[in-house]
Write a protein that holds these residues in place. Structure first.
Motif, PDB file in Angstrom:
ATOM      1  N   UNK A   2      81.413  43.418 -55.044  1.00 37.41           N
ATOM      2  CA  UNK A   2      81.474  42.033 -54.619  1.00 37.41           C
ATOM      3  C   UNK A   2      81.566  41.995 -53.106  1.00 37.41           C
ATOM      4  N   UNK A   3      80.642  41.268 -52.467  1.00 39.77           N
ATOM      5  CA  UNK A   3      80.625  41.148 -51.017  1.00 39.77           C
ATOM      6  C   UNK A   3      80.908  39.708 -50.645  1.00 39.77           C
ATOM      7  N   UNK A   4      81.936  39.501 -49.816  1.00 38.76           N
ATOM      8  CA  UNK A   4      82.287  38.149 -49.395  1.00 38.76           C
ATOM      9  C   UNK A   4      82.432  38.097 -47.888  1.00 38.76           C
ATOM     10  N   UNK A   5      82.422  36.875 -47.350  1.00 42.01           N
ATOM     11  CA  UNK A   5      82.594  36.697 -45.919  1.00 42.01           C
ATOM     12  C   UNK A   5      81.828  35.492 -45.414  1.00 42.01           C
ATOM     13  N   UNK A   6      81.993  35.181 -44.131  1.00 40.65           N
ATOM     14  CA  UNK A   6      81.339  34.030 -43.525  1.00 40.65           C
ATOM     15  C   UNK A   6      80.089  34.399 -42.727  1.00 40.65           C
ATOM     16  N   UNK A   7      79.924  35.692 -42.410  1.00 44.14           N
ATOM     17  CA  UNK A   7      78.784  36.147 -41.618  1.00 44.14           C
ATOM     18  C   UNK A   7      77.608  36.431 -42.552  1.00 44.14           C
ATOM     19  N   UNK A   8      76.756  35.413 -42.768  1.00 41.60           N
ATOM     20  CA  UNK A   8      75.678  35.538 -43.743  1.00 41.60           C
ATOM     21  C   UNK A   8      74.656  36.588 -43.333  1.00 41.60           C
ATOM     22  N   UNK A   9      74.336  36.652 -42.028  1.00 43.47           N
ATOM     23  CA  UNK A   9      73.371  37.653 -41.576  1.00 43.47           C
ATOM     24  C   UNK A   9      73.932  39.057 -41.720  1.00 43.47           C
ATOM     25  N   UNK A  13      72.398  42.114 -43.997  1.00 43.38           N
ATOM     26  CA  UNK A  13      72.138  43.445 -43.452  1.00 43.38           C
ATOM     27  C   UNK A  13      72.821  44.525 -44.286  1.00 43.38           C
ATOM     28  N   UNK A  14      74.053  44.240 -44.704  1.00 42.57           N
ATOM     29  CA  UNK A  14      74.778  45.205 -45.530  1.00 42.57           C
ATOM     30  C   UNK A  14      74.087  45.390 -46.879  1.00 42.57           C
ATOM     31  N   UNK A  15      73.630  44.296 -47.480  1.00 40.73           N
ATOM     32  CA  UNK A  15      72.948  44.397 -48.773  1.00 40.73           C
ATOM     33  C   UNK A  15      71.637  45.172 -48.638  1.00 40.73           C
ATOM     34  N   UNK A  16      70.923  44.945 -47.533  1.00 41.99           N
ATOM     35  CA  UNK A  16      69.674  45.678 -47.317  1.00 41.99           C
ATOM     36  C   UNK A  16      69.941  47.171 -47.164  1.00 41.99           C
TER      37      UNK A  16
END
Length: 261
Positions: A2-9, A13-16
């Protein structure tokens, strides 16, 4: 994962990066995890366990009677049915986490005294709120029989302090400021007095380790003890059976709702 946070970009990048290293699938917004159902809105998150409760009701004939399993009686079965009826009436109750809730931690600690008529052990309970959001809670019978209501309350305070320290560490790790002491509310003046009194005497020697533990973190600024009246003690619901109106008031204060706003 599960990845959460406010920095969408940054999240993208992390998912890529992870997709290049591992075989993975993006399932989008979290909707179900470990029995929890999550509903998203612009106002916050609504978390419920309706499916888990439904499954439990459907398997009511297999429900564990815990400490009375070896020799259950009709009174124990009646208690199980009462719990199941409560679950049926509150099946869609869930917790609401507002996006406007401030990141300020506060704690409530409570205990009944000799509340179990079978073994006369007390039940301890605590709850932690981050702003208006309930983030941690517990209800458990104490290991030893308390010889006074003050002892029961003080042992509960020690357990609450342990959770408080862990939550402060977690919040700090997440970048939330924990410089100020966390307010811890207790409805027993004598327990608060013991925490501030550095002189041990006959009445407190059997809880001496708990006394040292709480006082150390009190002196070093991790927590600050406050007296709260019993009617404003939010942890009351975790320690004893309460009248219907009192239960509803506490449920409202803990932000337990039957549908998302």
């Amino acid at each position: 994962m599960i990845i959460t946070g406010n920095d969408l970009s940054g999240i993208q990048e992390l998912k890529d990066f992870l997709s290049q290293q591992f075989e993975m699938k993006d399932l989008g917004h979290l909707s179900y995890f470990l029995g929890l159902e999550i509903t998203h809105s612009t106002y916050g998150l609504y978390i419920t366990q309706a499916k888990y409760a439904s499954d439990l009701l459907s398997q009511a004939g297999l429900t564990d009677m815990s400490q009375y399993l070896s020799a259950p009686r009709s009174t124990h079965y009646a208690a199980v049915l009462r719990i199941l009826r409560y679950l049926k009436g509150t099946i869609f109750h869930g917790l609401f986490y507002s996006t406007q809730s401030p990141l300020v931690l506060r704690a409530f600690s409570d205990a009944d005294w000799a509340g179990d008529p079978t073994d006369r052990r007390s039940t301890k309970g605590y709850c932690f709120l981050l702003g208006s959001s309930l983030i941690s809670w517990r209800s458990k019978k104490q290991t030893f029989v308390a010889r006074s209501s003050t002892e029961a309350e003080y042992r509960a305070l020690a357990d609450t302090t342990s959770e408080l320290l862990w939550l402060r560490w977690l919040l700090k790790d997440l970048g939330v400021s924990t410089f100020s002491a966390t307010p811890l509310y207790c409805d027993k003046q004598s327990a608060i007095h013991i925490a501030h009194n550095d002189v041990f005497h006959e009445r407190t020697k059997h809880i001496e380790i708990d006394c040292h533990f709480i006082r150390y973190h009190l002196v070093h600024g991790a927590l600050k003890l406050f007296f709260v009246s019993s009617k404003d003690q939010l942890a009351d619901i975790f320690t004893k059976s309460l009248p219907t109106r009192r239960t509803r008031d506490l449920i409202d204060n803990l932000k337990l709702v039957s549908h998302p706003p």
